[in-house]
Each structure stands twice: as structure tokens, then as C-alpha cells.
Design a protein around this motif. Sequence first.
Motif, mmCIF file in Angstrom:
data_model
loop_
_atom_site.group_PDB
_atom_site.id
_atom_site.type_symbol
_atom_site.label_atom_id
_atom_site.label_comp_id
_atom_site.label_asym_id
_atom_site.label_seq_id
_atom_site.Cartn_x
_atom_site.Cartn_y
_atom_site.Cartn_z
ATOM 1 N N THR A 260 0.837 -1.194 0.000
ATOM 2 C CA THR A 260 0.000 0.000 0.000
ATOM 3 C C THR A 260 0.875 1.248 0.000
ATOM 4 O O THR A 260 1.892 1.295 0.695
ATOM 5 N N VAL B 244 -1.549 6.384 2.004
ATOM 6 C CA VAL B 244 -2.788 5.626 2.236
ATOM 7 C C VAL B 244 -2.644 4.795 3.513
ATOM 8 O O VAL B 244 -3.540 4.772 4.370
ATOM 9 N N ARG C 96 -4.774 4.903 7.091
ATOM 10 C CA ARG C 96 -5.459 3.715 7.614
ATOM 11 C C ARG C 96 -5.028 3.412 9.047
ATOM 12 O O ARG C 96 -5.856 3.139 9.923
ATOM 13 N N LYS D 118 -0.781 -4.674 -5.415
ATOM 14 C CA LYS D 118 -1.112 -3.326 -4.964
ATOM 15 C C LYS D 118 -2.452 -3.368 -4.231
ATOM 16 O O LYS D 118 -3.405 -4.016 -4.680
ATOM 17 N N SER D 119 -2.530 -2.631 -3.105
ATOM 18 C CA SER D 119 -3.740 -2.655 -2.288
ATOM 19 C C SER D 119 -4.031 -1.272 -1.702
ATOM 20 O O SER D 119 -4.018 -1.078 -0.490
ATOM 21 N N ASP D 120 -4.278 -0.321 -2.612
ATOM 22 C CA ASP D 120 -4.574 1.043 -2.180
ATOM 23 C C ASP D 120 -6.063 1.348 -2.124
ATOM 24 O O ASP D 120 -6.497 2.176 -1.326
ATOM 25 N N THR D 121 -6.844 0.700 -2.979
ATOM 26 C CA THR D 121 -8.251 1.070 -3.148
ATOM 27 C C THR D 121 -9.158 -0.165 -3.129
ATOM 28 O O THR D 121 -8.685 -1.299 -3.236
ATOM 29 N N ILE D 122 -10.447 0.084 -3.052
ATOM 30 C CA ILE D 122 -11.444 -0.989 -3.148
ATOM 31 C C ILE D 122 -11.334 -1.670 -4.502
ATOM 32 O O ILE D 122 -11.469 -2.891 -4.610
ATOM 33 N N GLU D 123 -11.053 -0.891 -5.536
ATOM 34 C CA GLU D 123 -10.889 -1.454 -6.880
ATOM 35 C C GLU D 123 -9.697 -2.406 -6.934
ATOM 36 O O GLU D 123 -9.772 -3.459 -7.578
ATOM 37 N N ASP D 124 -8.602 -2.045 -6.247
ATOM 38 C CA ASP D 124 -7.440 -2.945 -6.176
ATOM 39 C C ASP D 124 -7.841 -4.263 -5.519
ATOM 40 O O ASP D 124 -7.482 -5.341 -6.004
ATOM 41 N N THR D 125 -8.579 -4.175 -4.423
ATOM 42 C CA THR D 125 -9.009 -5.387 -3.718
ATOM 43 C C THR D 125 -9.879 -6.254 -4.616
ATOM 44 O O THR D 125 -9.667 -7.469 -4.711
#
Length: 177
Positions: A104, A108, A112, A152-159
Motif C-alpha cells: 500500500t 494511504v 489507515r 497493490k492494495s490502495d483502493t477498493i478497486e485494487d481489492t
Amino acid sequence: MVQENGKRKRPNILVTGTPGTGKTTLSADLAEASQLRHINVGDLVKEKNLHDGWDGELDCYLLNEDLVCDELEDVIEEGGNIVDYHGCDFFPERWFDYVVVLQTDNTVLYDRLSRRGYKDAKLSNNIESEIFQVLLEEAKESYPEDRVVAMKSDTIEDTSRNVATLTDWVRVWPSQA
């Protein structure tokens, strides 16, 4: 769940990364999408007392690695698990067919962890860990490199994208093994 030749019928996936990178969210979503069992090691440690006390400075339990491995051995051997934990170097290499390291962006991640109420020492320790890619290096040193992937795990879209990618991998896993 184990085939006659001793090979698992369903894969085991380790999801690791610095605290706050989205391991539990990804693992829960992936478990639902793939029908694998989600094991949150942090919760297991609390529920089953698999620790050696509390670290007041870092505000966390002192994990007893031997107790955790003993607790997980049988279920991992069966296969079909997603194990969610920030460390990875103490698990036996044979346990995991794929190791996912979530990463991340530092700003960001800082937001968190701040929202979680992390104290200064714990916050800076985790941000530094992410900057220096400590968990990615740990995974690469602990498992064959072809089993380790950074996501990559910055956004809901990434998840969502990561869940779709990993669900596809689970679907074709026997041919990958």
C-alpha cells in the motif's frame, strides 16, 4: 481433502503484508469467492491464547510461533485455506502454494493506521516496514520466488481486482501445481 498421492486437492494461500494493507479484507472476500477457509492468525492467537503475553510498547500480543504452527498443522495439511497474517517466515514452506504480499502507498497506509489509533512508535515502525518492503523480502527469502506475488492494495478497486485474479488462480490451481 488430501489426494492419495499426498497432494492437496485445494491450495493454501498465505496473504501477508504490513498491518493496514488490507489482508483481512482481501482474505475474507477471497474466501467467499473461492470457497476456501479464511484463517486470521491474529484472531486465532487471541482466541486460543497462542501468545507469550502482551507488548505494551507495540500494543500487540507476543506471538508464540510454535503454538500457532501446532494449532494450524492439521487444517493446513488438508488444504483449502487462506491464512492471513503480517509475518510469514515462521510458517513451514510446504504449507503454502501461493504467497500474496499486499503493498500500500505510504500515505494511504498512514491514514489507515492513524484511523485505527496506532501510537507513534507502532505507526512509524509499520510505515518504515512498508517503505523498505520488509515483508516482500521476507516472503522471497522464505518461499520459492515463483510462489510469491506482490499486489497493490490502495483502493477498493485494487481489492476487487486482486480477488478476481486470485479466484482465477484457485480455479486453475491443480494444473499449476
